[in-house]
Design a protein around this motif. Sequence first.
Motif, mmCIF file in Angstrom:
data_model
loop_
_atom_site.group_PDB
_atom_site.id
_atom_site.type_symbol
_atom_site.label_atom_id
_atom_site.label_comp_id
_atom_site.label_asym_id
_atom_site.label_seq_id
_atom_site.Cartn_x
_atom_site.Cartn_y
_atom_site.Cartn_z
ATOM 1 N N ALA A 184 -32.754 21.672 9.312
ATOM 2 C CA ALA A 184 -31.612 20.759 9.256
ATOM 3 C C ALA A 184 -31.763 19.755 8.118
ATOM 4 C CB ALA A 184 -31.458 20.038 10.595
ATOM 5 N N ASP A 243 -39.178 14.936 7.482
ATOM 6 C CA ASP A 243 -38.748 14.243 8.687
ATOM 7 C C ASP A 243 -39.883 13.959 9.657
ATOM 8 O OD1 ASP A 243 -38.619 17.173 8.760
ATOM 9 O OD2 ASP A 243 -38.060 16.922 10.861
ATOM 10 N N LEU A 281 -30.787 16.003 12.685
ATOM 11 C CA LEU A 281 -32.228 15.722 12.726
ATOM 12 C C LEU A 281 -32.708 15.305 14.106
ATOM 13 C CD1 LEU A 281 -32.695 13.859 9.334
ATOM 14 C CD2 LEU A 281 -32.841 16.292 9.828
ATOM 15 N N GLU A 282 -31.839 15.409 15.087
ATOM 16 C CA GLU A 282 -32.185 15.067 16.466
ATOM 17 C C GLU A 282 -31.994 16.276 17.372
ATOM 18 O OE1 GLU A 282 -30.155 11.490 17.684
ATOM 19 O OE2 GLU A 282 -30.143 10.737 15.618
ATOM 20 N N GLY A 283 -32.374 17.451 16.879
ATOM 21 C CA GLY A 283 -32.200 18.664 17.652
ATOM 22 C C GLY A 283 -30.795 19.221 17.610
ATOM 23 N N ARG A 342 -25.712 15.815 15.154
ATOM 24 C CA ARG A 342 -26.879 14.986 14.833
ATOM 25 C C ARG A 342 -28.005 15.936 14.411
ATOM 26 N NH1 ARG A 342 -25.424 12.531 19.720
ATOM 27 N NH2 ARG A 342 -27.352 13.220 20.729
ATOM 28 N N GLN A 394 -39.283 21.416 16.084
ATOM 29 C CA GLN A 394 -39.695 20.886 14.787
ATOM 30 C C GLN A 394 -39.181 21.753 13.636
ATOM 31 O OE1 GLN A 394 -43.934 20.813 15.555
ATOM 32 N NE2 GLN A 394 -43.930 18.585 15.828
ATOM 33 N N ARG A 432 -36.531 23.642 13.701
ATOM 34 C CA ARG A 432 -35.087 23.440 13.615
ATOM 35 C C ARG A 432 -34.743 22.154 12.866
ATOM 36 N NH1 ARG A 432 -33.530 25.074 19.900
ATOM 37 N NH2 ARG A 432 -33.154 27.306 19.510
ATOM 38 N N ASN A 433 -35.449 21.093 13.159
ATOM 39 C CA ASN A 433 -35.188 19.841 12.456
ATOM 40 C C ASN A 433 -35.527 19.934 10.974
ATOM 41 O OD1 ASN A 433 -34.226 18.565 14.734
ATOM 42 N ND2 ASN A 433 -36.135 17.494 15.198
ATOM 43 N N ARG A 434 -36.572 20.693 10.649
ATOM 44 C CA ARG A 434 -36.939 20.836 9.230
ATOM 45 C C ARG A 434 -35.856 21.598 8.474
ATOM 46 N NH1 ARG A 434 -41.841 20.039 6.953
ATOM 47 N NH2 ARG A 434 -41.798 18.312 8.452
#
Length: 522
Positions: free
Chosen positions: A222, A207, A74-76, A72, A216, A218-220
């Motif tokens: 991703a 996101d 965008l969820e870490g 997943r 944050q 990491r999600n960017r």
Amino acid sequence: MRTNLCIPGASMTRRSFLKASAALFYLAWQKTAHAGPVVRRPALSDYPFRLGVASGDPDHHSVVLWTRLAPRPLEGGGMPQEPVEVRWEVASDESFRHMVRKGTVVADPAWAHSAHVEVTGLKPDRWYWYRFIVGLDASPVGRTRTAPAPTHEPRLLRFAFASCQHYEQGLYTAYEHMVRENLDFIIHLGDYIYEDGVSRNAIRQHDGPEVFTLGQYRNRYALYKSDPALQAAHAAAPWIVTWDDHEVDNNYAGMIPEGRSAAILPFAERRAHAYKAYFEHMPLRPSARPNGPWLPLHRRLSFGRLLQLFVLDTRQYRTDQPCGDGRKAPCPEVLDPRATLLGSAQRQWLMTALEQSRARWNALAQQIMMARVDREPGPGEAYSMDQWPGYEFERRTLLNHIARLSRMNTVVLTGDIHSHWANELPASEDTDATCAAVEFVGSSISSGGDGTPRPSYLDGLRAENPFVKFHNAQRGYVTCEVSPQEWRTHFRVLDFVTKPGSRCSTAASFVVLRGQPRLHPA
């Protein structure tokens, strides 16, 4: 805009505070690996290789392989908080009938379950195929290539360089074309991600708001790495990467943020989060693993006796932009010998390595334009204080050093400014000065949206700067063909990036002859 930049006492006090903050944060940084048993068959919610694979930093007997487990993204990442065993395989054929290397690596939750594998014992100047396996899931197959042997002089090297890929401002169509060019390697010169928040009416959206924390960032990454065209480019050839500013904060300088960042989070802490996330998502060797807000990024890569590539870092060690930043007339600060983009250690390393190089060609892979381009028509002057002309003393020192070397074979590769340029680099401002090197500046992959082949300011720009031999403001990338006697560069451009399907064409090509640092239209 930064505050108090023209008040010497305030500036020094602020810098001292920032350095002290960085030191304290460094001491507090958690560097230990995650404790606990390694899981070999984790229970996962989805396919773990949704961010693809990559390879990078090839030498003549090894290469780095990368992936990150993220069912997943965008969820870490969506992984359990435990280390996971990842198998890797390298073969000399795409079907993996002829396996040449295999092993395991632990993907640690402390490093976002990323994997950086240094595969050694490979043959020089060869294509290889690789993949990762977790449980019953296999990753996409990637292709990589080793560099030529140190004593070998290849007849030709083909590579591309790119930069500036704002997710919201355009599609990554350029990478769709790049993968068809059968390149030996790809260089990315920075602004791999952008840190800003969501823009209204964007082509596609970020996101969330501006990023500051490790989660944050990491999600960017991703989000960006979920793009299929970018994944395909990573899987097609090894990448050689460096950063610019947007991987952290627009126009940051060393430990000095652009503006409001420090009010939200101490900048040393933000930089540490950004640097850690960068390492977690790039095909860098484990030796580049960051310690707090420090990451050793500058390095040299050799491609036989044909090419020495010096990868530079003009953000981590630089002093503050002079004259209040922006586009300004020169002030006394631009000639301050203490002002630096590289820092003294990196500068001395570069100058010594250039002296020692016996390669046919030397290339500097770096971020910001080195040419001293006057952007003010008429008798006035205006230069970018964020680029090399803002650090004129160091710029002249480096160019004079290159000019004094007997081998006039240095090429500067640049990104940052979302436009194509071909520049000659004289050693001084004299009209008859020796040309020390040439510079090729590549446009953006997507940043800036649809561009134009002929901007309105072009005639005035050329009149003020006769050393600028080409300029184009379309999106695209640059390909280079390097042989023992000549360097050939092609400026590749797209008609549009705000919708899919753009064609890719060559706007201009130039040839540089070995020993003659001048640009010749091809």
